[in-house]
Design a protein around this motif. Structure first.
Motif, short mmCIF file in Angstrom:
data_model
loop_
_atom_site.label_atom_id
_atom_site.label_comp_id
_atom_site.label_asym_id
_atom_site.label_seq_id
_atom_site.Cartn_x
_atom_site.Cartn_y
_atom_site.Cartn_z
N LEU A 55 -1.30 -11.27 -22.00
CA LEU A 55 -1.65 -10.84 -20.65
C LEU A 55 -0.38 -10.75 -19.82
N CYS A 56 -0.22 -9.62 -19.14
CA CYS A 56 0.96 -9.39 -18.30
C CYS A 56 0.52 -8.68 -17.03
N VAL A 57 1.25 -8.96 -15.95
CA VAL A 57 1.00 -8.24 -14.70
C VAL A 57 1.73 -6.91 -14.77
N ASP A 58 0.98 -5.83 -14.59
CA ASP A 58 1.55 -4.49 -14.54
C ASP A 58 2.18 -4.34 -13.15
N GLU A 59 3.50 -4.43 -13.08
CA GLU A 59 4.20 -4.43 -11.79
C GLU A 59 4.02 -3.11 -11.04
N ALA A 60 3.95 -2.00 -11.75
CA ALA A 60 3.75 -0.71 -11.09
C ALA A 60 2.37 -0.67 -10.43
N LEU A 61 1.36 -1.15 -11.13
CA LEU A 61 0.01 -1.18 -10.58
C LEU A 61 -0.06 -2.16 -9.40
N ARG A 62 0.61 -3.31 -9.52
CA ARG A 62 0.63 -4.29 -8.43
C ARG A 62 1.24 -3.69 -7.17
N ARG A 63 2.34 -2.98 -7.32
CA ARG A 63 2.98 -2.33 -6.16
C ARG A 63 2.09 -1.24 -5.57
N ARG A 64 1.40 -0.49 -6.41
CA ARG A 64 0.49 0.55 -5.91
C ARG A 64 -0.65 -0.07 -5.12
N LEU A 65 -1.20 -1.18 -5.60
CA LEU A 65 -2.28 -1.86 -4.88
C LEU A 65 -1.78 -2.42 -3.55
N GLU A 66 -0.58 -3.00 -3.54
CA GLU A 66 -0.01 -3.51 -2.29
C GLU A 66 0.22 -2.38 -1.30
N THR A 67 0.72 -1.26 -1.78
CA THR A 67 0.96 -0.10 -0.91
C THR A 67 -0.35 0.41 -0.33
N LYS A 68 -1.38 0.46 -1.16
CA LYS A 68 -2.70 0.90 -0.70
C LYS A 68 -3.24 -0.05 0.38
N LEU A 69 -3.06 -1.36 0.17
CA LEU A 69 -3.51 -2.34 1.16
C LEU A 69 -2.75 -2.17 2.47
N ILE A 70 -1.44 -2.00 2.40
CA ILE A 70 -0.65 -1.80 3.61
C ILE A 70 -1.11 -0.55 4.36
N THR A 71 -1.36 0.52 3.61
CA THR A 71 -1.84 1.76 4.23
C THR A 71 -3.16 1.54 4.96
N LYS A 72 -4.07 0.82 4.32
CA LYS A 72 -5.37 0.54 4.94
C LYS A 72 -5.23 -0.38 6.15
N ILE A 73 -4.33 -1.34 6.08
CA ILE A 73 -4.08 -2.24 7.21
C ILE A 73 -3.63 -1.43 8.42
N LEU A 74 -2.69 -0.53 8.20
CA LEU A 74 -2.10 0.24 9.30
C LEU A 74 -3.07 1.26 9.90
N THR A 75 -4.12 1.64 9.15
CA THR A 75 -5.11 2.58 9.68
C THR A 75 -6.37 1.86 10.15
N PHE A 76 -6.38 0.54 10.06
CA PHE A 76 -7.56 -0.25 10.42
C PHE A 76 -7.76 -0.22 11.94
N ASN A 77 -8.96 0.07 12.39
CA ASN A 77 -9.28 0.11 13.82
C ASN A 77 -9.87 -1.23 14.22
N VAL A 78 -9.15 -2.01 15.03
CA VAL A 78 -9.60 -3.34 15.42
C VAL A 78 -10.37 -3.34 16.74
N ALA A 79 -10.62 -2.18 17.27
CA ALA A 79 -11.33 -2.09 18.56
C ALA A 79 -12.71 -2.56 18.48
#
Length: 79
Positions: A55-79
């Motif tokens: 078992l190994c962590v796929d670093e490319a996939l981990r970075r893609r998931l982190e990038t996706k999370l950051i993108t969603k955080i920045l578009t999140f409407n907290v109103a």
């Protein structure tokens, strides 16, 4: 309040608001909170030269998931 499955405290609302507004420290706090979950999602079974599974962590996939999370955080409407 805490996460019932892990016992970890949830990300606080003020941190979420700051992260959504682009605060780097707050975004890092959210990434840190989800670090284990992202690692679990990124874990892949690979075979070595002898055919033994590892078992190994796929670093490319981990970075893609982190990038996706950051993108969603920045578009999140907290109103």
């Amino acid at each position: 309040m805490s996460n019932k499955t892990t016992g970890n405290p949830l990300v606080s609302y003020p941190v979420i608001v700051l992260a959504a507004s682009g605060d780097v420290d707050a975004i890092n706090a959210v990434l840190k909170y989800y670090e284990g979950y992202i690692a679990a999602l990124s874990t892949r079974q690979l075979l070595d030269e002898s055919g033994n599974p590892h078992l190994c962590v796929d670093e490319a996939l981990r970075r893609r998931l982190e990038t996706k999370l950051i993108t969603k955080i920045l578009t999140f409407n907290v109103a």
